[in-house]
Design a protein around this motif. Sequence first.
Motif, mmCIF file in Angstrom:
data_model
loop_
_atom_site.group_PDB
_atom_site.id
_atom_site.type_symbol
_atom_site.label_atom_id
_atom_site.label_comp_id
_atom_site.label_asym_id
_atom_site.label_seq_id
_atom_site.Cartn_x
_atom_site.Cartn_y
_atom_site.Cartn_z
ATOM 1 N N HIS A 195 0.810 -1.219 0.000
ATOM 2 C CA HIS A 195 0.000 0.000 0.000
ATOM 3 C C HIS A 195 0.846 1.273 0.000
ATOM 4 O O HIS A 195 0.390 2.331 0.434
ATOM 5 N N HIS A 196 2.081 1.166 -0.458
ATOM 6 C CA HIS A 196 2.896 2.315 -0.862
ATOM 7 C C HIS A 196 3.384 3.219 0.265
ATOM 8 O O HIS A 196 3.856 4.325 -0.015
ATOM 9 N N GLY A 197 3.292 2.791 1.522
ATOM 10 C CA GLY A 197 3.690 3.714 2.579
ATOM 11 C C GLY A 197 4.278 3.055 3.803
ATOM 12 O O GLY A 197 4.065 1.865 4.074
ATOM 13 N N PHE A 198 5.034 3.872 4.565
ATOM 14 C CA PHE A 198 5.608 3.454 5.850
ATOM 15 C C PHE A 198 5.115 4.412 6.937
ATOM 16 O O PHE A 198 5.231 5.641 6.797
ATOM 17 N N TRP A 199 4.601 3.855 8.025
ATOM 18 C CA TRP A 199 4.198 4.689 9.158
ATOM 19 C C TRP A 199 5.415 5.399 9.751
ATOM 20 O O TRP A 199 6.485 4.822 9.884
ATOM 21 N N ILE A 200 5.218 6.658 10.124
ATOM 22 C CA ILE A 200 6.219 7.431 10.856
ATOM 23 C C ILE A 200 5.539 8.069 12.062
ATOM 24 O O ILE A 200 4.309 8.052 12.174
ATOM 25 N N GLY A 201 6.324 8.646 12.973
ATOM 26 C CA GLY A 201 5.774 9.160 14.232
ATOM 27 C C GLY A 201 5.173 10.544 14.117
ATOM 28 O O GLY A 201 5.525 11.443 14.891
ATOM 29 N N LEU A 202 4.244 10.722 13.191
ATOM 30 C CA LEU A 202 3.629 12.018 12.923
ATOM 31 C C LEU A 202 2.122 11.844 12.867
ATOM 32 O O LEU A 202 1.611 11.018 12.098
ATOM 33 N N ASP A 203 1.377 12.594 13.694
ATOM 34 C CA ASP A 203 -0.082 12.470 13.652
ATOM 35 C C ASP A 203 -0.743 13.720 14.227
ATOM 36 O O ASP A 203 -0.096 14.564 14.849
ATOM 37 N N ASP A 204 -2.046 13.829 13.988
ATOM 38 C CA ASP A 204 -2.826 14.942 14.563
ATOM 39 C C ASP A 204 -3.979 14.398 15.401
ATOM 40 O O ASP A 204 -5.059 14.977 15.447
ATOM 41 N N GLN A 205 -3.735 13.267 16.075
ATOM 42 C CA GLN A 205 -4.793 12.641 16.864
ATOM 43 C C GLN A 205 -5.157 13.442 18.103
ATOM 44 O O GLN A 205 -6.284 13.349 18.587
ATOM 45 N N ALA A 206 -4.238 14.249 18.610
ATOM 46 C CA ALA A 206 -4.541 15.052 19.800
ATOM 47 C C ALA A 206 -5.363 16.286 19.446
ATOM 48 O O ALA A 206 -6.362 16.589 20.100
ATOM 49 N N VAL A 207 -4.935 16.997 18.404
ATOM 50 C CA VAL A 207 -5.634 18.210 17.956
ATOM 51 C C VAL A 207 -5.785 18.128 16.445
ATOM 52 O O VAL A 207 -4.787 18.139 15.718
ATOM 53 N N GLU A 208 -7.006 18.040 15.975
ATOM 54 C CA GLU A 208 -7.266 17.912 14.551
ATOM 55 C C GLU A 208 -6.634 19.055 13.765
ATOM 56 O O GLU A 208 -6.784 20.231 14.112
ATOM 57 N N GLY A 209 -5.881 18.686 12.727
ATOM 58 C CA GLY A 209 -5.255 19.686 11.871
ATOM 59 C C GLY A 209 -3.885 20.149 12.347
ATOM 60 O O GLY A 209 -3.213 20.903 11.642
ATOM 61 N N HIS A 210 -3.460 19.695 13.544
ATOM 62 C CA HIS A 210 -2.166 20.111 14.080
ATOM 63 C C HIS A 210 -1.267 18.873 14.184
ATOM 64 O O HIS A 210 -1.275 18.159 15.189
ATOM 65 N N PHE A 211 -0.517 18.607 13.129
ATOM 66 C CA PHE A 211 0.344 17.432 13.102
ATOM 67 C C PHE A 211 1.616 17.697 13.903
ATOM 68 O O PHE A 211 2.268 18.727 13.726
ATOM 69 N N VAL A 212 1.928 16.749 14.774
ATOM 70 C CA VAL A 212 3.124 16.869 15.614
ATOM 71 C C VAL A 212 3.866 15.540 15.601
ATOM 72 O O VAL A 212 3.277 14.468 15.425
ATOM 73 N N TRP A 213 5.188 15.611 15.819
ATOM 74 C CA TRP A 213 5.983 14.405 15.998
ATOM 75 C C TRP A 213 5.709 13.843 17.384
ATOM 76 O O TRP A 213 5.578 14.589 18.346
#
Length: 220
Positions: free
Chosen positions: A109-127
């Motif tokens: 599926h063409h991708g590797f997970w990395i430690g970047l997400d916006d699960q805490a605040v929608e629209g605010h991606f953080v490491w």
Amino acid sequence: MMLKIVPLLIIGVGALSLKTLVEASSTHSGYGSSYHECCKYEDPTGCDCRIYCVFCAQNSSYRPYYGVARGVCLLHYHGLARIESQGQHDDIIHFIKERNLNSESCIEHHGFWIGLDDQAVEGHFVWQSETVKDGYCYGTDGADYDCWANGEPNDNDKENADGQDCGQLWFRRGGKCDDEYCDFRPKGAICEYRVPHCDFDAYDFPDALGLNTLPYCGSV
């Protein structure tokens, strides 16, 4: 072409022994038997060296996919990879492409997970903060670094009303960052282990698992 299975590079963390981690790696859900390769990255400042381990296809039976990847990387390393500079990004992409790990035989599926997400605040991606350890320092070339593919993140909600909250290196866009559904498609993963002040000699590993045998991520 079938990829061979190679021994997992296990790095001791905290009070866990090497033996305990080797045993856990053989049974742990998600990536326990996944093909993977590891490389060394040296920050130009000589301050923050890392080992990156790139894992191929995730076991689709264990969910949520991003959460499982995060747990595996925390168990064996310091977490999913934080990529905080263009130099780090370029070296990781070089390593993946050089070994053809971006092919569908590794990541369907063409991708590797990395430690970047916006699960805490929608629209605010953080490491992910758990990969930051006391006594570790960081490179200086990240101020103008933008890892996103063109038009990303877009929080597409076609497959899930909650949108896309989890980060990947997406090889349909050359390995740039992309937001993805956290539990829709299994992915590869990139774990990291941080070596404070690039002091590889401070760690005493058997030669078979040791740092001396690891290549550099880039073209060094």
